[in-house]
Design an enzyme around this catalytic site. Structure first.
Site, PDB file in Angstrom:
ATOM      1  N   ASP A  85       0.818  -1.214   0.000  1.00  0.00           N
ATOM      2  CA  ASP A  85       0.000   0.000   0.000  1.00  0.00           C
ATOM      3  C   ASP A  85       0.850   1.261   0.000  1.00  0.00           C
ATOM      4  O   ASP A  85       1.825   1.359   0.740  1.00  0.00           O
ATOM      5  CB  ASP A  85      -0.887   0.031   1.252  1.00  0.00           C
ATOM      6  CG  ASP A  85      -2.306  -0.413   0.956  1.00  0.00           C
ATOM      7  OD1 ASP A  85      -2.784  -0.196  -0.169  1.00  0.00           O
ATOM      8  OD2 ASP A  85      -2.939  -0.974   1.861  1.00  0.00           O
ATOM      9  N   GLU A 184     -13.927  -2.172  -2.333  1.00  0.00           N
ATOM     10  CA  GLU A 184     -14.184  -2.450  -0.911  1.00  0.00           C
ATOM     11  C   GLU A 184     -15.555  -1.939  -0.488  1.00  0.00           C
ATOM     12  O   GLU A 184     -15.892  -0.760  -0.708  1.00  0.00           O
ATOM     13  CB  GLU A 184     -13.078  -1.809  -0.051  1.00  0.00           C
ATOM     14  CG  GLU A 184     -13.276  -2.092   1.449  1.00  0.00           C
ATOM     15  CD  GLU A 184     -12.052  -1.804   2.300  1.00  0.00           C
ATOM     16  OE1 GLU A 184     -10.987  -1.446   1.751  1.00  0.00           O
ATOM     17  OE2 GLU A 184     -12.175  -1.942   3.532  1.00  0.00           O
TER      18      GLU A 184
HETATM   19  O1  KIV Z   1      -4.939  -2.286   3.891  1.00  0.00           O
HETATM   20  C1  KIV Z   1      -5.589  -3.289   3.562  1.00  0.00           C
HETATM   21  O2  KIV Z   1      -5.510  -4.370   4.154  1.00  0.00           O
HETATM   22  C2  KIV Z   1      -6.468  -3.161   2.414  1.00  0.00           C
HETATM   23  C3  KIV Z   1      -7.442  -4.259   2.160  1.00  0.00           C
HETATM   24  C4  KIV Z   1      -8.552  -4.151   3.135  1.00  0.00           C
HETATM   25  C5  KIV Z   1      -7.925  -4.287   0.770  1.00  0.00           C
HETATM   26  O3  KIV Z   1      -6.425  -2.181   1.731  1.00  0.00           O
END
Ligand code: KIV
Length: 261
Positions: A85, A184
């Site tokens: 991320d 989501e």
């Molecule tokens: O940060 C995370 O785990 C996510 C998932 C919920 C898709 O973005």
């Protein structure tokens, strides 16, 4: 079994052929288990802020946190594609800074792709990162980094206007170069429609079974993180009980002098 390293091309090719399985992982031992079990994609999610670091939300997660955990995950993974991320604000301070941050997650963190929350407003950044040779996963619907704007984690895009905006965002993010999109907490009919109307795979979480793949936060589905468990989560194990039993037995045996023998 001799598995091949999974790439963005592999994932794109799975649309309409095979469902994509994705799970989060944040450290070496869990990543190794998830990879060796045959998961296609491992997400080093910024959910690590909630389920590992104990923060209230993901806005406290930093680039250094993501790098630290992505490195640990990468040391345990041979085949799965590692997506990490882009944390809060890491792609909102200019395109140059965004590409630099994405590049660090690939070159230092050893991820193979980055995930970016948002629609049209981040399209320029998605395009620039893709142009730098970095595969990008989009993320629409409930975008936890915007929790302070939305005031909670409820279902998104229930109204017609928001649903139309989400469909348009999905097309814009696809056109910007993303190779798949996480959807989501949106109505399942909408997720099905998006999945039909774009040519890249959709990965659902709380978005029904009509997506091209599914993702869950590993500590939710293993029953290890119990502070808050979304209603859509299916518990595949009860690690909270297993760990508690192990710890209580250990304490008991130490107190009684049973361990060590
Ligand atoms: O940060 C995370 O785990 C996510 C998932 C919920 C898709 O973005």
């Amino acid at each position: 079994m001799n598995r091949k390293k999974i790439t963005a091309k592999t994932i794109r090719g799975m649309k309409n052929k095979e469902k994509i399985a994705m799970l989060t992982a944040y450290d070496y031992p869990m990543a190794k288990i998830v990879d060796e079990s045959g998961c296609d994609m491992i997400l080093v999610g910024d959910s690590l802020g909630n389920v590992v670091l104990g923060y209230e939300n993901t806005t406290h997660v930093t680039m250094e946190d993501m790098l630290h955990h992505t490195k640990a995950v990468s040391r345990g993974v041979k085949n799965a594609m590692i997506v990490t991320d882009m944390p809060f604000l890491s792609c909102h301070l200019g395109v140059y800074k965004a590409v630099e941050n994405a590049g660090r997650l690939i070159s230092e963190g050893n991820a193979q792709a980055v995930k970016i929350e948002g629609g049209e407003e981040v399209a320029e950044v998605v395009k620039a990162i893709c142009n730098a040779g970095i595969p990008v996963v989009g993320h629409l619907g409930l975008t936890p980094q915007s929790v302070n704007q939305f005031g909670g984690y409820g279902m998104r895009a229930k109204e017609e206007k928001e649903a139309e905006k989400l469909i348009s965002d999905a097309k814009v993010i696809e056109a910007a170069g993303a190779f798949c999109i996480v959807l989501e907490c949106i109505p399942k009919e909408l997720a099905e429609r998006v999945s039909r109307e774009i040519s890249i795979p959709t990965i659902g979480i709380g978005a029904g079974g009509g997506c091209d793949g599914q993702v869950l936060v590993i500590y939710d589905m293993l029953g290890l993180f119990c502070d808050y468990v979304p209603a859509f989560v299916k518990k595949y194990a009860d690690m909270d009980t297993a760990v508690r039993n192990g710890v209580v037995n250990y304490i008991d045996e130490v107190k009684k002098g049973v361990f060590p023998q």
